[in-house]
Design a protein around this motif. Sequence first.
Motif, PDB file in Angstrom:
ATOM      1  N   LEU A 182       0.921  -1.215   0.061  1.00 27.50           N
ATOM      2  CA  LEU A 182       0.117   0.039  -0.056  1.00 27.50           C
ATOM      3  C   LEU A 182       0.905   1.147   0.197  1.00 27.50           C
ATOM      4  CD1 LEU A 182      -3.021  -0.903   2.407  1.00 27.50           C
ATOM      5  CD2 LEU A 182      -2.950  -1.018  -0.111  1.00 27.50           C
ATOM      6  N   THR A 183       1.961   1.133   0.937  1.00 26.85           N
ATOM      7  CA  THR A 183       2.792   2.545   0.812  1.00 26.85           C
ATOM      8  C   THR A 183       3.544   2.512  -0.426  1.00 26.85           C
ATOM      9  OG1 THR A 183       3.406   2.086   3.034  1.00 26.85           O
ATOM     10  CG2 THR A 183       4.802   3.366   1.907  1.00 26.85           C
ATOM     11  N   VAL A 184       3.987   1.423  -1.560  1.00 26.47           N
ATOM     12  CA  VAL A 184       4.498   1.586  -2.530  1.00 26.47           C
ATOM     13  C   VAL A 184       3.578   2.057  -3.480  1.00 26.47           C
ATOM     14  CG1 VAL A 184       5.601   0.209  -4.399  1.00 26.47           C
ATOM     15  CG2 VAL A 184       6.448  -0.268  -2.095  1.00 26.47           C
ATOM     16  N   ALA A 185       2.424   1.786  -3.374  1.00 24.52           N
ATOM     17  CA  ALA A 185       1.354   2.196  -4.590  1.00 24.52           C
ATOM     18  C   ALA A 185       1.105   3.347  -4.394  1.00 24.52           C
ATOM     19  CB  ALA A 185      -0.087   1.238  -4.244  1.00 24.52           C
ATOM     20  N   ALA A 186       1.060   4.074  -3.023  1.00 27.03           N
ATOM     21  CA  ALA A 186       0.570   5.446  -2.725  1.00 27.03           C
ATOM     22  C   ALA A 186       1.749   6.151  -3.368  1.00 27.03           C
ATOM     23  CB  ALA A 186       0.428   5.422  -1.268  1.00 27.03           C
ATOM     24  N   LEU A 187       3.118   5.743  -3.017  1.00 29.57           N
ATOM     25  CA  LEU A 187       4.436   6.539  -3.525  1.00 29.57           C
ATOM     26  C   LEU A 187       4.300   6.561  -5.219  1.00 29.57           C
ATOM     27  CD1 LEU A 187       6.886   5.143  -0.981  1.00 29.57           C
ATOM     28  CD2 LEU A 187       6.227   7.561  -1.251  1.00 29.57           C
ATOM     29  N   LYS A 188       4.110   5.686  -5.711  1.00 28.81           N
ATOM     30  CA  LYS A 188       3.889   5.544  -7.054  1.00 28.81           C
ATOM     31  C   LYS A 188       2.780   6.568  -7.652  1.00 28.81           C
ATOM     32  CE  LYS A 188       5.720   0.989  -8.121  1.00 28.81           C
ATOM     33  NZ  LYS A 188       5.330  -0.368  -8.778  1.00 28.81           N
TER      34      LYS A 188
END
Length: 57
Positions: A33-39
């Motif tokens: 979820l963190t990676v998706a938000a950063l992307k």
Amino acid sequence: MTTEGHIAALERRHQELDRKIQTEMQSTRFDNLTVAALKRKKLEVKDEIYRFNATTQ
């Protein structure tokens, strides 16, 4: 801030987000979820860069 300065700041932000994504993904317990938000944020910045570049040409 000038348009060129704003674009440069956006490009730095884009690179910073890319580094954060890479760091998060190299972690042994990264959060999808963190990676998706950063992307998502990175894509928003990229879109803004393109908008500014389109208006300056």
